[in-house]
Design a protein around this motif. Structure first.
Motif, mmCIF file in Angstrom:
data_model
loop_
_atom_site.group_PDB
_atom_site.id
_atom_site.type_symbol
_atom_site.label_atom_id
_atom_site.label_comp_id
_atom_site.label_asym_id
_atom_site.label_seq_id
_atom_site.Cartn_x
_atom_site.Cartn_y
_atom_site.Cartn_z
ATOM 1 N N THR A 1 0.847 -1.192 0.000
ATOM 2 C CA THR A 1 0.000 0.000 0.000
ATOM 3 C C THR A 1 0.883 1.244 0.000
ATOM 4 O OG1 THR A 1 -1.669 -1.147 1.301
ATOM 5 C CG2 THR A 1 -1.795 1.268 1.186
ATOM 6 N N GLN A 2 0.630 2.161 -0.952
ATOM 7 C CA GLN A 2 1.389 3.394 -1.037
ATOM 8 C C GLN A 2 0.720 4.393 -0.124
ATOM 9 O OE1 GLN A 2 4.186 3.664 -2.913
ATOM 10 N NE2 GLN A 2 4.509 5.733 -2.208
ATOM 11 N N LEU A 3 1.417 4.791 0.962
ATOM 12 C CA LEU A 3 0.822 5.715 1.905
ATOM 13 C C LEU A 3 0.851 7.146 1.392
ATOM 14 C CD1 LEU A 3 2.232 4.289 5.250
ATOM 15 C CD2 LEU A 3 -0.078 4.077 4.365
ATOM 16 N N LEU A 4 1.864 7.448 0.593
ATOM 17 C CA LEU A 4 2.039 8.800 0.070
ATOM 18 C C LEU A 4 2.033 8.765 -1.450
ATOM 19 C CD1 LEU A 4 4.913 10.276 2.247
ATOM 20 C CD2 LEU A 4 2.512 10.878 2.332
ATOM 21 N N GLU A 5 1.285 9.672 -2.019
ATOM 22 C CA GLU A 5 1.251 9.807 -3.472
ATOM 23 C C GLU A 5 1.880 11.144 -3.841
ATOM 24 O OE1 GLU A 5 -0.675 6.181 -4.261
ATOM 25 O OE2 GLU A 5 0.136 7.628 -5.691
ATOM 26 N N GLN A 6 2.837 11.113 -4.758
ATOM 27 C CA GLN A 6 3.434 12.345 -5.233
ATOM 28 C C GLN A 6 3.090 12.538 -6.700
ATOM 29 O OE1 GLN A 6 7.638 11.976 -2.999
ATOM 30 N NE2 GLN A 6 7.255 13.962 -3.963
ATOM 31 N N SER A 7 2.833 13.791 -7.055
ATOM 32 C CA SER A 7 2.528 14.101 -8.444
ATOM 33 C C SER A 7 3.094 15.463 -8.816
ATOM 34 C CB SER A 7 1.005 14.078 -8.664
ATOM 35 O OG SER A 7 0.376 15.050 -7.852
ATOM 36 N N PRO A 8 3.446 15.672 -10.090
ATOM 37 C CA PRO A 8 3.560 14.613 -11.093
ATOM 38 C C PRO A 8 4.786 13.746 -10.836
ATOM 39 C CG PRO A 8 4.427 16.645 -11.965
ATOM 40 C CD PRO A 8 3.904 16.980 -10.597
ATOM 41 N N GLN A 9 4.886 12.625 -11.545
ATOM 42 C CA GLN A 9 6.064 11.763 -11.411
ATOM 43 C C GLN A 9 7.266 12.414 -12.067
ATOM 44 O OE1 GLN A 9 4.431 7.855 -12.910
ATOM 45 N NE2 GLN A 9 5.976 7.130 -11.465
ATOM 46 N N PHE A 10 7.030 13.032 -13.225
ATOM 47 C CA PHE A 10 8.099 13.672 -13.987
ATOM 48 C C PHE A 10 7.650 15.066 -14.385
ATOM 49 C CE2 PHE A 10 10.541 9.849 -14.459
ATOM 50 C CZ PHE A 10 9.606 8.833 -14.554
ATOM 51 N N LEU A 11 8.609 15.983 -14.438
ATOM 52 C CA LEU A 11 8.315 17.348 -14.846
ATOM 53 C C LEU A 11 9.543 17.913 -15.544
ATOM 54 C CD1 LEU A 11 6.111 19.479 -14.694
ATOM 55 C CD2 LEU A 11 6.990 20.164 -12.474
ATOM 56 N N SER A 12 9.353 18.361 -16.771
ATOM 57 C CA SER A 12 10.445 18.949 -17.539
ATOM 58 C C SER A 12 10.012 20.341 -17.967
ATOM 59 C CB SER A 12 10.776 18.097 -18.761
ATOM 60 O OG SER A 12 11.895 18.611 -19.436
ATOM 61 N N ILE A 13 10.749 21.346 -17.515
ATOM 62 C CA ILE A 13 10.346 22.728 -17.781
ATOM 63 C C ILE A 13 11.556 23.547 -18.216
ATOM 64 C CG2 ILE A 13 8.435 22.682 -16.123
ATOM 65 C CD1 ILE A 13 10.253 24.242 -14.198
ATOM 66 N N GLN A 14 11.277 24.737 -18.718
ATOM 67 C CA GLN A 14 12.331 25.659 -19.111
ATOM 68 C C GLN A 14 12.723 26.526 -17.920
ATOM 69 O OE1 GLN A 14 13.016 24.265 -22.710
ATOM 70 N NE2 GLN A 14 14.003 26.178 -22.075
ATOM 71 N N GLU A 15 13.981 26.924 -17.930
ATOM 72 C CA GLU A 15 14.485 27.861 -16.924
ATOM 73 C C GLU A 15 13.569 29.083 -16.865
ATOM 74 O OE1 GLU A 15 18.481 28.981 -17.720
ATOM 75 O OE2 GLU A 15 18.683 30.204 -15.920
ATOM 76 N N GLY A 16 13.257 29.525 -15.642
ATOM 77 C CA GLY A 16 12.429 30.714 -15.478
ATOM 78 C C GLY A 16 10.967 30.421 -15.213
ATOM 79 N N GLU A 17 10.528 29.211 -15.517
ATOM 80 C CA GLU A 17 9.129 28.854 -15.290
ATOM 81 C C GLU A 17 8.886 28.558 -13.813
ATOM 82 O OE1 GLU A 17 8.286 26.811 -19.679
ATOM 83 O OE2 GLU A 17 7.853 25.704 -17.848
ATOM 84 N N ASN A 18 7.605 28.621 -13.435
ATOM 85 C CA ASN A 18 7.199 28.249 -12.085
ATOM 86 C C ASN A 18 6.620 26.839 -12.113
ATOM 87 O OD1 ASN A 18 7.790 30.916 -11.381
ATOM 88 N ND2 ASN A 18 5.672 31.577 -11.654
ATOM 89 N N LEU A 19 6.646 26.158 -10.972
ATOM 90 C CA LEU A 19 6.090 24.816 -10.916
ATOM 91 C C LEU A 19 5.625 24.499 -9.506
ATOM 92 C CD1 LEU A 19 8.369 22.278 -9.737
ATOM 93 C CD2 LEU A 19 9.615 23.971 -11.086
ATOM 94 N N THR A 20 4.706 23.556 -9.424
ATOM 95 C CA THR A 20 4.236 23.065 -8.130
ATOM 96 C C THR A 20 4.190 21.543 -8.167
ATOM 97 O OG1 THR A 20 2.865 25.041 -7.827
ATOM 98 C CG2 THR A 20 2.388 23.160 -6.416
ATOM 99 N N VAL A 21 4.675 20.912 -7.128
ATOM 100 C CA VAL A 21 4.579 19.463 -6.981
ATOM 101 C C VAL A 21 3.816 19.161 -5.698
ATOM 102 C CG1 VAL A 21 6.652 19.029 -8.320
ATOM 103 C CG2 VAL A 21 6.820 19.247 -5.851
#
Lengths: 111, 113
Positions: A1-21
């Motif tokens: 059983t996976q107690l913790l789920e993280q998303s997204p699994q992969f993220l590829s972005i350009q320098e300068g962009e914002n992101l949330t995981v």
């Protein structure tokens, strides 16, 4: 059983962009930690949050702990290539004296 | 001061062999943790020592895995009759007291052929 789920699994972005995981569970956390891991190295602790609704900032990184203490997010502003790595959340649950890790978000920031 | 060190950094062995993985924690840290990390996954808890005793070994997958910390400092993770599925990075972490900030070593990459 996976107690913790993280998303997204992969993220590829350009320098300068914002992101949330995200890190989510169906159970309440006692505390939650965020780590960053680079290839060939062990995880390095970024922050620990313990109070529901808590927000912590570390330079361009903003960590939020959900009010119900079942979720957390990491927001990076103006990402840089040096932010590239595997971002892991680890939670401690009531009555358990150890941390459970999620499977991580692999971030790649392209110059 | 020195961080957590692990030796060897890489270990290649054949199926059925016995291996020992060593962890040198930060001096003075009473708590020591072993984790296993498979490719594309987060660290999976194996065992936790408080001083010399194993306070929680619930993560050890089976009786082929055993860990010791005889003097409350260095720890050795021992794997008997290795199987291909044991291939992973084995991470060690230490903390000043239990449930405190954990400091991780670089890991030992174990490959079982």
């Amino acid at each position: 059983t996976q107690l913790l789920e993280q998303s997204p699994q992969f993220l590829s972005i350009q320098e300068g962009e914002n992101l949330t995981v995200y890190c989510n569970s169906s159970s309440v956390f006692s505390s939650l930690q965020w780590y960053r891991q680079e290839p060939g190295e062990g995880p390095v602790l970024l922050v620990t949050v313990v109070t529901g609704g808590e927000v912590k900032k570390l330079k361009r990184l903003t960590f939020q702990f959900g009010d119900a203490r079942k979720d957390s997010s990491l927001h990076i502003t103006a990402a840089q290539p040096g932010d590239t790595g595997l971002y892991l959340c680890a939670a401690k649950f009531p009555d358990f004296n150890k941390f459970y890790f999620g499977s991580g978000t692999k971030l790649n920031v392209k110059p | 001061g020195a961080g957590v060190s692990q030796t060897p950094s890489n270990k290649v062995t054949e199926k059925g062999k016995y291996v020992e993985l060593r962890c040198d924690p930060i001096s003075g840290h009473t708590a020591l943790y072993w984790y296993r990390q498979s490719l594309g996954q987060g660290p999976e808890f194996l065992i936790y020592f408080q001083g010399t005793g194993a306070a929680d070994d619930s993560g050890l997958p089976n009786d082929r895995f055993f860990a010791v910390r005889p003097e409350g400092s260095v720890s050795t993770l021992k794997i008997q009759r290795t199987e291909r599925g044991d291939s992973a990075v084995y991470l060690c972490a230490s903390s000043l007291i239990s449930a405190d900030t954990q400091y991780f070593g670089p890991g030992t990459r174990l490959t079982v052929l």
